[in-house]
Enzyme design. Sequence first.
Site, PDB file in Angstrom:
ATOM      1  N   ARG A  97       0.834  -1.215   0.000  1.00 46.31           N
ATOM      2  CA  ARG A  97       0.000   0.000   0.000  1.00 46.31           C
ATOM      3  C   ARG A  97       0.859   1.252   0.000  1.00 46.31           C
ATOM      4  O   ARG A  97       0.537   2.258  -0.649  1.00 46.31           O
ATOM      5  CB  ARG A  97      -0.937  -0.019   1.205  1.00 46.31           C
ATOM      6  CG  ARG A  97      -1.982   1.082   1.160  1.00 46.31           C
ATOM      7  CD  ARG A  97      -3.026   0.931   2.222  1.00 46.31           C
ATOM      8  NE  ARG A  97      -2.483   1.144   3.549  1.00 46.31           N
ATOM      9  CZ  ARG A  97      -3.196   1.024   4.672  1.00 46.31           C
ATOM     10  NH1 ARG A  97      -4.474   0.683   4.614  1.00 46.31           N
ATOM     11  NH2 ARG A  97      -2.643   1.235   5.850  1.00 46.31           N
ATOM     12  N   LYS A 121      -3.073   6.824   1.537  1.00 45.85           N
ATOM     13  CA  LYS A 121      -2.874   7.207   2.939  1.00 45.85           C
ATOM     14  C   LYS A 121      -1.880   8.371   2.959  1.00 45.85           C
ATOM     15  O   LYS A 121      -0.759   8.264   3.466  1.00 45.85           O
ATOM     16  CB  LYS A 121      -2.372   6.012   3.747  1.00 45.85           C
ATOM     17  CG  LYS A 121      -2.781   6.082   5.195  1.00 45.85           C
ATOM     18  CD  LYS A 121      -2.649   4.749   5.890  1.00 45.85           C
ATOM     19  CE  LYS A 121      -2.878   4.865   7.376  1.00 45.85           C
ATOM     20  NZ  LYS A 121      -4.226   5.299   7.763  1.00 45.85           N
ATOM     21  N   GLU A 127     -16.429   6.432   4.684  1.00 45.84           N
ATOM     22  CA  GLU A 127     -15.763   5.853   5.843  1.00 45.84           C
ATOM     23  C   GLU A 127     -15.886   6.799   7.024  1.00 45.84           C
ATOM     24  O   GLU A 127     -16.455   7.884   6.910  1.00 45.84           O
ATOM     25  CB  GLU A 127     -14.305   5.514   5.525  1.00 45.84           C
ATOM     26  CG  GLU A 127     -13.446   6.672   5.119  1.00 45.84           C
ATOM     27  CD  GLU A 127     -12.030   6.217   4.706  1.00 45.84           C
ATOM     28  OE1 GLU A 127     -11.877   5.160   4.079  1.00 45.84           O
ATOM     29  OE2 GLU A 127     -11.085   6.962   5.006  1.00 45.84           O
TER      30      GLU A 127
HETATM   31  C1  COI Z   1      -4.438   3.646  11.470  1.00 48.45           C
HETATM   32  O1  COI Z   1      -5.476   3.070  11.748  1.00 48.45           O
HETATM   33  O2  COI Z   1      -3.350   3.058  11.547  1.00 48.45           O
HETATM   34  C2  COI Z   1      -4.420   5.039  11.014  1.00 48.45           C
HETATM   35  O3  COI Z   1      -3.448   5.432  10.440  1.00 48.45           O
HETATM   36  C3  COI Z   1      -5.540   5.932  11.312  1.00 48.45           C
HETATM   37  C4  COI Z   1      -5.069   7.166  12.024  1.00 48.45           C
HETATM   38  C5  COI Z   1      -5.978   8.290  11.766  1.00 48.45           C
HETATM   39  C6  COI Z   1      -4.904   6.913  13.491  1.00 48.45           C
END
Ligand code: COI
Length: 384
Positions: free
Chosen positions: A122, A225, A261
């Site tokens: 990813r 991400k 989401e």
């Molecule tokens: C995760 O779940 O690892 C994330 O990166 C979400 C984050 C906003 C805490």
Amino acid sequence: MLSTPRARAAPRAARATPGAGRRGEGSRRIGRARAVSEPKPASEIDWNAIGFGLTPTSHMFVATCDLGGTWSAGEVVPFGNLSLSPAAAVLNYGQGVFEGMKAFRTKDDELLVFRPDENAARCEEGSLRMSMPPVPRDLFQQAVMKTISANADYVPPVGLGSLYLRPLLIGTGAILGLGPAPSYTFLVYCSPVASYFKGGQLTPIDLTVEETYHRAAPGGSGSTKCIGNYSPVLKVQLEAKRQGFSDVMYLDARENKYIEEVSSCNFFCVKGNTISTPALQGSILPGITRKSICEMAAARGFKVEERNVSIEEVMDADECFCTGTAVVVAPVGSITYKGKKAQFCDGKTGPVTQAMYDELTGIQQGRIPDERGWNVKVPKDFHL
Ligand code: COI
């Protein structure tokens, strides 16, 4: 331009930001945010008191990539602040992606990391979307293993949480005109963590549906991400929290009708024997927990549907839950939409949510057989 605590010979310009890159200056305030504090020995951590805040650990991993696109082998260095040019691409244009991963201690005192190959893949996909040189998957996985191993003492005792890992790929080279950075840094830092939401791991959360703001649009970067995807949700999230909600659900930008989401996690709803989750159509994050839940649910005989899920049908679901690395599997107690509140399972954790949580955490913590080979064992001396 970057200097780490070990690379102290950085040129003057790289130290222009007051306090940056120097150990012992962690309490300097920048705006309202307090910079990270010095790590304390793992033996001083109260494992029963950790939530999802940053508890700095002793070490992090750093690798760099030069103009030619070649990645250095990288090394484990003491945890500390970074020093960047004010013109670093990540500061000016948000050129950066991150990952979230978890390592666990088993009852036999082994260390396991969950599906690191998926995060490596990813991260590669995200870096291409953000015009950054991908971190070779081997380097990514080695970096993660080395970070866990170098911080082995910080992996919480069995049952009291996990070591959350944050691989971060950022454009650190200076650039003024809009374009990709001339150089990049890949680092992995970590923190012991426990429950993401207040109240503990299986405490049902109360969500509100956002109707004005959208998290992502078709053709945008919602499935990446990337750093910039998260701060736009803060405005809405803060207001929701002020009103007493745990978090916010977002709808699609085209019709304002289908679930996308939640701020920090993916969403599932259950009706009879069917478990539905929004399809990956480019605007939601392809969660690794989401993918794992889909596989586990199908293996249990549920009909798993990845499709457009309307808010109307969600309000009529038997049960809802959220998934994410940080969040794990979080039961949804209620959803408020257009002033109407739907409560699920009398505000308690539903049976499907409980089963998914038990199976996922059982595999991650080595309590039940890992038949799909999702865990990777981390030797404690891996970084040496
Ligand atoms: C995760 O779940 O690892 C994330 O990166 C979400 C984050 C906003 C805490």
